[in-house]
Design a protein around this motif. Structure first.
Motif, PDB file in Angstrom:
ATOM      1  N   PRO A 200      35.683  34.138  46.713  1.00 46.24           N
ATOM      2  CA  PRO A 200      35.475  34.249  45.263  1.00 46.24           C
ATOM      3  C   PRO A 200      34.093  34.817  44.955  1.00 46.24           C
ATOM      4  O   PRO A 200      33.184  34.774  45.777  1.00 46.24           O
ATOM      5  CB  PRO A 200      35.580  32.812  44.771  1.00 46.24           C
ATOM      6  CG  PRO A 200      36.269  32.071  45.844  1.00 46.24           C
ATOM      7  CD  PRO A 200      35.955  32.778  47.120  1.00 46.24           C
ATOM      8  N   ARG A 201      33.934  35.339  43.763  1.00 48.31           N
ATOM      9  CA  ARG A 201      32.642  35.902  43.365  1.00 48.31           C
ATOM     10  C   ARG A 201      31.584  34.806  43.275  1.00 48.31           C
ATOM     11  O   ARG A 201      31.887  33.626  43.152  1.00 48.31           O
ATOM     12  CB  ARG A 201      32.789  36.609  42.033  1.00 48.31           C
ATOM     13  CG  ARG A 201      33.628  37.872  42.131  1.00 48.31           C
ATOM     14  CD  ARG A 201      33.623  38.596  40.806  1.00 48.31           C
ATOM     15  NE  ARG A 201      34.286  37.795  39.786  1.00 48.31           N
ATOM     16  CZ  ARG A 201      35.519  37.993  39.379  1.00 48.31           C
ATOM     17  NH1 ARG A 201      36.218  38.955  39.894  1.00 48.31           N
ATOM     18  NH2 ARG A 201      36.053  37.230  38.455  1.00 48.31           N
TER      19      ARG A 201
ATOM     20  N   ASP B 189      31.683  32.007  40.552  1.00 47.56           N
ATOM     21  CA  ASP B 189      32.740  31.048  40.850  1.00 47.56           C
ATOM     22  C   ASP B 189      32.333  30.127  41.993  1.00 47.56           C
ATOM     23  O   ASP B 189      32.576  28.933  41.961  1.00 47.56           O
ATOM     24  CB  ASP B 189      34.037  31.758  41.211  1.00 47.56           C
ATOM     25  CG  ASP B 189      34.630  32.528  40.048  1.00 47.56           C
ATOM     26  OD1 ASP B 189      34.346  32.167  38.892  1.00 47.56           O
ATOM     27  OD2 ASP B 189      35.365  33.493  40.301  1.00 47.56           O
TER      28      ASP B 189
ATOM     29  N   ARG C 161      31.881  26.107  41.938  1.00 52.36           N
ATOM     30  CA  ARG C 161      32.632  25.264  42.876  1.00 52.36           C
ATOM     31  C   ARG C 161      31.696  24.403  43.712  1.00 52.36           C
ATOM     32  O   ARG C 161      31.973  23.238  43.973  1.00 52.36           O
ATOM     33  CB  ARG C 161      33.497  26.134  43.784  1.00 52.36           C
ATOM     34  CG  ARG C 161      34.661  26.745  43.079  1.00 52.36           C
ATOM     35  CD  ARG C 161      35.459  27.599  44.020  1.00 52.36           C
ATOM     36  NE  ARG C 161      36.544  28.273  43.314  1.00 52.36           N
ATOM     37  CZ  ARG C 161      37.496  28.937  43.917  1.00 52.36           C
ATOM     38  NH1 ARG C 161      37.504  29.049  45.227  1.00 52.36           N
ATOM     39  NH2 ARG C 161      38.442  29.522  43.206  1.00 52.36           N
TER      40      ARG C 161
ATOM     41  N   TYR D  14      31.015  26.083  50.593  1.00 52.37           N
ATOM     42  CA  TYR D  14      30.685  26.971  49.473  1.00 52.37           C
ATOM     43  C   TYR D  14      29.233  27.431  49.546  1.00 52.37           C
ATOM     44  O   TYR D  14      28.917  28.576  49.226  1.00 52.37           O
ATOM     45  CB  TYR D  14      30.962  26.292  48.133  1.00 52.37           C
ATOM     46  CG  TYR D  14      32.428  26.093  47.860  1.00 52.37           C
ATOM     47  CD1 TYR D  14      33.341  27.133  48.016  1.00 52.37           C
ATOM     48  CD2 TYR D  14      32.919  24.870  47.428  1.00 52.37           C
ATOM     49  CE1 TYR D  14      34.687  26.962  47.762  1.00 52.37           C
ATOM     50  CE2 TYR D  14      34.266  24.690  47.169  1.00 52.37           C
ATOM     51  CZ  TYR D  14      35.144  25.738  47.339  1.00 52.37           C
ATOM     52  OH  TYR D  14      36.477  25.564  47.088  1.00 52.37           O
TER      53      TYR D  14
END
Length: 73
Positions: free
Chosen positions: A26-27, A30, A34, A64
């Motif tokens: 994801p970018r 995002d 997260r 992440y």
């Protein structure tokens, strides 16, 4: 053998597969959201005494964070 039916599994649709073999991350915005959310969930789980759930969320947040670091490089 009246009344006996066979199961037809051909009705299921096959999901398209990523032919390149790479999964796009994801970018960054995002990922940042997260990361912060899972870190908050980890701290909340830790506060109520659920150590297993807290560790799971910490590991997810770490994942992440690594993705964010890779995008920054």
């Amino acid at each position: 053998m009246r009344g006996r039916r066979t199961m037809n599994l051909n009705h299921r649709e096959r999901r398209p597969q990523n032919r390149g073999g790479r999964v796009e991350a994801p970018r960054a915005p995002d990922l940042q959201a997260r990361y912060e959310r899972t870190l908050t969930l980890a701290r909340g789980s830790e506060m109520i005494g659920d150590k297993v759930e807290a560790e799971r969320f910490y590991q997810q947040a770490d994942h992440y964070r690594r993705l964010l670091n890779n995008q920054a490089a």
